[in-house]
Write an enzyme that holds these catalytic residues in place. Structure first.
Site, PDB file in Angstrom:
ATOM      1  N   SER A  22       0.671  -1.060  -0.056  1.00 52.21           N
ATOM      2  CA  SER A  22       0.089  -0.040   0.209  1.00 52.21           C
ATOM      3  C   SER A  22       0.786   1.398   0.226  1.00 52.21           C
ATOM      4  CB  SER A  22      -0.882   0.110   1.195  1.00 52.21           C
ATOM      5  OG  SER A  22      -1.666   1.052   1.309  1.00 52.21           O
TER       6      SER A  22
ATOM      7  N   TYR B 167      -3.541  -1.120   8.906  1.00 51.21           N
ATOM      8  CA  TYR B 167      -3.229  -1.881   7.530  1.00 51.21           C
ATOM      9  C   TYR B 167      -2.029  -1.448   7.028  1.00 51.21           C
ATOM     10  CZ  TYR B 167      -4.711  -2.437   2.778  1.00 51.21           C
ATOM     11  OH  TYR B 167      -4.996  -2.617   1.406  1.00 51.21           O
TER      12      TYR B 167
ATOM     13  N   LYS C 174       0.907  -4.237   6.043  1.00 49.35           N
ATOM     14  CA  LYS C 174       1.435  -4.491   4.609  1.00 49.35           C
ATOM     15  C   LYS C 174       3.141  -4.417   4.965  1.00 49.35           C
ATOM     16  CE  LYS C 174      -1.921  -4.422   1.671  1.00 49.35           C
ATOM     17  NZ  LYS C 174      -2.277  -5.551   0.672  1.00 49.35           N
TER      18      LYS C 174
ATOM     19  N   ASN D  81      -3.722   4.576  -4.939  1.00 51.22           N
ATOM     20  CA  ASN D  81      -5.207   4.266  -4.760  1.00 51.22           C
ATOM     21  C   ASN D  81      -5.892   4.000  -5.843  1.00 51.22           C
ATOM     22  OD1 ASN D  81      -6.378   6.088  -1.871  1.00 51.22           O
ATOM     23  ND2 ASN D  81      -4.508   6.811  -2.837  1.00 51.22           N
TER      24      ASN D  81
ATOM     25  N   ARG E  84      -5.049  12.742  -2.735  1.00 51.69           N
ATOM     26  CA  ARG E  84      -4.398  11.242  -3.318  1.00 51.69           C
ATOM     27  C   ARG E  84      -4.026  11.209  -4.535  1.00 51.69           C
ATOM     28  NH1 ARG E  84      -4.335  11.658   1.407  1.00 51.69           N
ATOM     29  NH2 ARG E  84      -5.152  10.254   3.257  1.00 51.69           N
TER      30      ARG E  84
ATOM     31  N   ARG F  96     -10.697  12.473   9.942  1.00 51.67           N
ATOM     32  CA  ARG F  96     -10.074  11.431  10.616  1.00 51.67           C
ATOM     33  C   ARG F  96      -8.620  11.457  10.932  1.00 51.67           C
ATOM     34  NH1 ARG F  96     -12.643   6.770   6.551  1.00 51.67           N
ATOM     35  NH2 ARG F  96     -11.163   7.582   5.625  1.00 51.67           N
TER      36      ARG F  96
END
Length: 314
Positions: free
Chosen positions: A116, A141, A145, A170, A208, A266
């Protein structure tokens, strides 16, 4: 044409299916592996094995007659992995360790793993982010990875299993679920088509790097064909788009106006993540072929054909 016999773990996912289509078009043999039966047709010479990634007996049966593995499976999502980090570690890290042990026993020679690029780096100190940047993930996550990347190197050193890690940014594409919870392009597009509001965490300025699934499949194939015994590569578009820009592109592709609900940001979301893809260009001879506007237009055309059919279909 490659003479490899590859097992694709996670072939039922949208990236897996895209890879299967690319391998099939190039005439390469592969065997798909997933939890259910193939939801789409395979050519007569292709195979599908239904099994559980965490069941080593299922994996061993699927590996029979194969010499290489595409590891595309993840059991968690970046946004939710911190809620259950123990499950994330058990299913992804320990699950992959069992996979690597079985691969050694079954004589597998090469593994290509999707890592990722969006989570292993954490808060970047520079952008675009090179592979040499510090890795300091802020979600479980990303930690999983990164741990798998390290274990691949251990098994390469100990048992000679060559590997290639692709830190994908992404991804989005035609086979991405429009009703899913992962991937801004697919989630946003699905909500716009259903007339539902889009939830954006923060003010929409988060940037992103979005990469087309067909380009990811091309990178996977080039990584498998590489003669390097080990390697880590960023795979992205090399360009950043804010969430607000993504929404505008979806509106243009669908001819529909989005309703956006902005919520509190977040902690798992870093403000900017754009990958430096120079190494992949130079060493794998790979480069992305579609920009975000072209890719989203292709996704809409795949599902509906034209903006007029978008209105008819929803």
């Amino acid at each position: 044409m490659s003479g490899r016999r590859s097992l694709i773990l996670g072939a039922g996912g949208f990236l897996g299916r895209t890879l299967c289509e690319a391998l099939r078009q190039s005439g390469q043999w592969f065997r798909g592996f997933g939890r259910g039966s193939a939801a789409w047709g395979l050519a007569e010479e292709q195979e599908w094995h239904c099994g559980d990634f965490l069941n080593t007996a299922d994996l061993a049966r699927a590996m029979e007659g194969c010499d290489s593995i595409y590891h595309l499976i993840s059991t968690t999502l970046p946004a939710t992995s911190n809620r259950e980090p123990v499950w994330d570690g058990e299913s992804n890290i320990v699950g992959t360790l069992k996979l690597l042990r079985t691969a050694h026993q079954m004589g597998i020679k090469r593994i290509v793993f999707i890592s990722s690029g969006g989570t292993v780096y954490g808060d970047p100190k520079e952008t675009p982010i090179p592979e040499t940047a510090a890795t300091d993930p802020v979600c479980a996550y990303g930690v999983s990875k990164l741990a798998i990347e390290k274990y691949l190197r251990v098994f390469q050193r100990q048992y000679g299993i060559s590997y290639c890690v692709l830190r994908v940014s992404n991804p989005y594409g035609e086979y991405q679920r429009l009703e899913g919870a992962q991937g801004a392009v697919g989630v946003f597009l699905g909500r716009v088509l259903r007339g539902q509001p889009i939830t954006v965490w923060g003010d929409g300025s988060v940037i992103r790097d979005y990469v087309y699934a067909g380009d990811v499949a091309s990178a996977l194939i080039k990584a498998m064909e590489s003669d390097r015994s080990e390697g880590i590569y960023n795979i992205g578009s090399g360009k950043g788009h804010s969430l607000n820009q993504v929404i505008r592109i979806i509106e243009a592709a669908t001819g529909r106006k989005a309703r956006v609900s902005y919520q509190k940001a977040r902690t798992v979301d870093v403000p900017v993540n754009v990958l430096n893809i120079r190494r992949a260009r130079e060493e794998l001879k790979w480069s992305p072929q579609k920009n975000l506007s072209e890719g989203i237009a292709d996704v809409v055309a795949h599902h509906f054909g034209t903006p007029e059919r978008v209105d008819q279909g929803r």
